[in-house]
Motif scaffolding. Structure first.
Motif, short mmCIF file in Angstrom:
data_model
loop_
_atom_site.label_atom_id
_atom_site.label_comp_id
_atom_site.label_asym_id
_atom_site.label_seq_id
_atom_site.Cartn_x
_atom_site.Cartn_y
_atom_site.Cartn_z
N SER A 41 0.84 4.21 -2.56
CA SER A 41 0.87 5.61 -2.47
C SER A 41 1.35 6.77 -3.35
CB SER A 41 0.79 5.60 -0.77
OG SER A 41 1.75 6.04 -0.61
N GLU A 42 2.49 5.75 -3.28
CA GLU A 42 3.21 6.73 -4.40
C GLU A 42 3.12 6.59 -5.87
OE1 GLU A 42 7.72 6.29 -3.72
OE2 GLU A 42 7.32 5.68 -2.07
N LYS A 86 -7.83 4.30 -11.06
CA LYS A 86 -5.98 5.09 -10.74
C LYS A 86 -5.34 5.65 -12.26
CE LYS A 86 -4.64 6.14 -5.99
NZ LYS A 86 -3.54 5.99 -5.54
N SER A 89 1.02 -1.10 0.01
CA SER A 89 0.23 0.23 0.05
C SER A 89 0.67 0.94 0.49
CB SER A 89 -0.82 -0.34 1.21
OG SER A 89 -0.24 -0.02 2.11
N GLN A 90 1.66 0.97 0.32
CA GLN A 90 2.93 2.20 0.54
C GLN A 90 3.38 2.43 -0.53
OE1 GLN A 90 5.63 1.63 3.22
NE2 GLN A 90 6.83 3.79 2.96
#
Length: 505
Positions: free
Chosen positions: A215-216, A253, A211-212
Motif C-alpha cells: 500500500s506504501e 500498478k 499488504s501494508q
C-alpha cells in the motif's frame, strides 16, 4: 599448560578491583591459541566472571570483555553455548552498549542456525521479544544482526509459528510504529522471510505486513514510495514472490506509476526504482514477455537514455546492459528498430566523452550488449552484434582502443571488456587481426599496470583463445604468441638483464 594459564587469569580477574591489566593478558593469551585448539583448551571452564564485568560504565573494560567473549564463545558449540549461557545472552540484548548487543545477537544467530540448539531459543519468549526490540535500536548494525537472527528462525515451521502466530507479531507491529526507518527495517525482515519459501510468504501475507508494504507504493511520501519499491523488487527475486505480486496486481500498478510519472514533479525520486523493478523482472522471467506486456517500461528506458539527468541516464544504461546480456533481450531491443539505434548512438556518445562514471557505465552496457556466448552464435545473432558494433562509430576499433589508452584505469578496463565481448566472435577476431598494431597492443604487458587492468587483458586473451575459430582467423604466429601470454599468466614480468659497473653509485 594453556588451559591452566587461562584458569589462572580468570581467578586473578575475579580477585581484583580494576581488572583492565588482567583482561588484556587474558585477551593476549586467547589470541595466541589457534582457533582449532581453543575448544579443547576452554573445555570445562566457566566464564561468568567476564559476563559480570560487562556491568560497568567503563568503556575500555566493556570493549575488552566483548573481545574476549567473542573469542571464547565462537569456540563453543551452539548447543553448549545456549545450554550454559542463555541467560547471559538475554541480558546482553538489553545492555546499554551496542557492541554487547551485537555480541549477544551474533551468538543467538549461531544458535538459531543450528538444528539441535534452535529449540532452546524458540521456547524462550523473552529472548525472541528482546531480539525483535533490537530492530528498533538506533544503531543499524544492531538492527541488521537482529534481522539476520529472526530470518534464520523463520526457516522452520515452529519458527514461523512463533513469529507470526503468537503475540510476537504484535511486538513487531509495535516496533514498526516507532518511525519510518524502523518500519522499513521490519519490512526488510518480512521480505527476507517471504523470499525463503512459498510457505513463509504465506505466513507473512496472512500477517497483513506485506499488504501494508504494498500500500506504501502509492503513498503520498515520495521517499517512502522509493524505499517500498526497492523492497518489492527484492520480493520479486523469487518465483513465488513474483507470482504473489502478479496476483495482487502489482506489475500493473507499477506500470501505471511509470505512465503517470511525467505528471509528477517529484517522480525522479522513485522512477529509477520502478524501472529497476521491471529490469529485474525481465531478467528473471522473460525479457520478451515483460516488454510486450508492459511496453511503457522499455519506452521509458529509452526516454531516460536520452535525458540530461545523469541519474536517469545511469539507470537506463544499467537496464539496457542487463536486458542486452540475454539473447532474448537482444532480440527485443533489435525489434525496436530505429528507436534502439538512436539509443545505441547515444550510448556511444556517452562512452566517448563526459563524466567518467557515465562513460564507464556506457562501456559496460556496450560490452553486455555485444557479448554472445559460443552456444548462441547463430548467423542471425552474429550479424546483429556486428551491426551494433559498427553503430559505435565509423572506426569502432579505433574508438574503443583510444578510450583504452586514456589515463583512467576504469576506462581502460571498460574498453578491454568490450574487446573481450567481441573476441569470441569470428567477425570480432577478423576486425582485430585486420586492425594495424592491434595484436601488439594485446600482447604489450607495459600498458595497464593495475591488477584490474592485467586481469582484464588476461580475460581478453582467454576469450580469444577460447574460440574454435581463433587459430584459423588470427593465424598460427599470433595464436602461438597468445598461448604463450596465457601460459605465463596475467602478472608475468619478463626478466631484464642489467650490468653493474664497479664503483657506480
Amino acid at each position: 599448560i594453556m588451559a591452566a594459564t587461562i584458569q589462572s587469569l580468570l581467578e586473578e580477574i575475579s580477585g581484583v578491583e580494576d581488572p583492565i591489566e588482567e583482561l588484556q593478558s587474558l585477551k593476549t593469551a586467547l589470541l595466541s591459541i589457534p582457533v582449532s585448539a581453543l575448544r579443547d583448551v576452554l573445555s570445562g571452564q566457566r566464564f561468568d566472571v567476564i559476563f559480570s564485568l560487562l556491568n560497568t560504565n567503563e568503556r575500555e573494560q566493556v570493549d575488552l570483555c566483548v573481545d574476549i567473549l567473542e573469542r571464547i564463545l565462537l569456540a563453543l558449540s551452539p548447543l553448549h553455548l545456549v545450554q550454559n549461557y542463555r541467560e547471559k545472552l538475554q541480558e546482553g540484548l538489553s545492555h546499554p552498549n551496542d557492541t554487547v548487543k551485537i555480541l549477544a545477537l551474533t551468538q543467538i544467530g549461531r544458535v538459531v542456525g543450528h538444528p539441535d540448539a534452535v529449540a532452546q531459543i524458540l521456547n524462550n519468549h523473552n529472548i525472541l521479544r528482546a531480539v525483535i526490540l533490537c530492530i528498533g535500536e538506533e544503531k543499524i548494525a544492531v538492527a541488521k544482526q537482529a534481522i539476520q537472527s529472526l530470518s534464520k528462525i523463520s526457516h522452520s515451521k515452529p519458527g514461523l509459528d512463533k513469529l507470526f502466530q503468537s503475540d510476537l507479531l504484535e511486538v513487531m507491529k509495535e516496533v514498526m510504529d516507532k518511525n519510518d526507518i524502523i518500519r522499513y527495517r521490519i519490512y526488510e525482515l518480512v521480505v527476507e522471510i517471504s523470499s525463503f519459501s512459498p510457505i513463509s510468504l504465506g505466513y507473512c501475507a496472512n500477517s497483513g505486513l506485506i499488504s501494508q508494504l504494498l500500500s506504501e507504493l502509492t503513498g503520498d511520501d515520495v521517499l517512502i514510495r522509493a524505499t517500498s519499491i526497492e523492497m518489492v523488487t527484492t520480493l520479486a527475486h523469487s518465483q513465488h514472490g513474483r507470482q504473489y505480486l502478479a496476483q495482487q496486481g502489482i506489475m500493473d500498478k507499477i506500470s501505471n506509476m511509470i505512465r503517470g510519472a511525467d505528471m509528477d514533479p517529484f517522480s525522479s525520486l522513485y522512477l529509477p526504482g520502478l524501472v529497476k523493478f521491471f529490469g529485474n523482472l525481465a531478467i528473471t522471467d522473460s525479457p520478451q514477455q515483460v516488454c510486450e506486456s508492459y511496453p511503457i517500461f522499455l519506452n521509458k528506458v529509452f526516454d531516460m537514455a536520452m535525458d540530461s539527468d545523469p541519474v536517469m541516464i545511469g539507470v537506463a544504461l544499467d537496464t539496457l546492459g542487463l536486458l542486452g546480456s540475454t539473447v532474448e533481450g537482444k532480440q527485443v531491443l533489435q525489434k525496436m528498430g530505429e528507436n534502439f539505434k538512436s539509443v545505441f548512438l547515444r550510448i556511444s556518445q556517452l562512452a566517448g566523452s563526459g563524466a567518467t562514471e557515465l562513460r564507464v557505465r556506457s562501456l559496460d552496457a556496450i560490452s553486455q550488449l555485444l557479448t554472445l556466448q559460443p552456444e548462441h552464435q547463430t548467423e542471425d545473432l552474429l550479424s546483429l552484434t556486428e551491426s551494433w558494433f559498427h553503430l559505435l562509430s565509423k572506426q569502432p576499433m579505433d574508438m574503443i582502443r583510444n578510450i583504452s589508452t586514456q589515463p583512467f584505469p576504469e576506462l581502460h578496463c571498460g574498453a578491454l571488456r568490450i574487446f573481450s565481448a567481441i573476441a569470441s566472435q569470428p567477425w570480432g577476431q577478423k576486425m582485430m587481426v585486420n586492425s594495424p598494431g592491434f595484436m601488439e597492443f594485446i600482447l604489450d604487458r607495459s600498458t595497464g599496470q593495475s591488477k584490474e587492468a592485467k586481469d582484464a587483458k588476461f580475460k581478453l586473451v582467454g576469450s580469444l583463445l577460447g574460440s574454435s575459430t581463433a587459430s584459423e582467423i588470427l593465424g598460427s604466429q599470433n595464436y602461438i604468441r597468445l598461448k604463450t601470454y596465457l601460459s605465463e599468466g596475467p602478472y608475468y614480468v619478463s626478466a631484464v638483464a642489467s650490468v653493474s659497473t664497479e664503483g657506480a653509485d
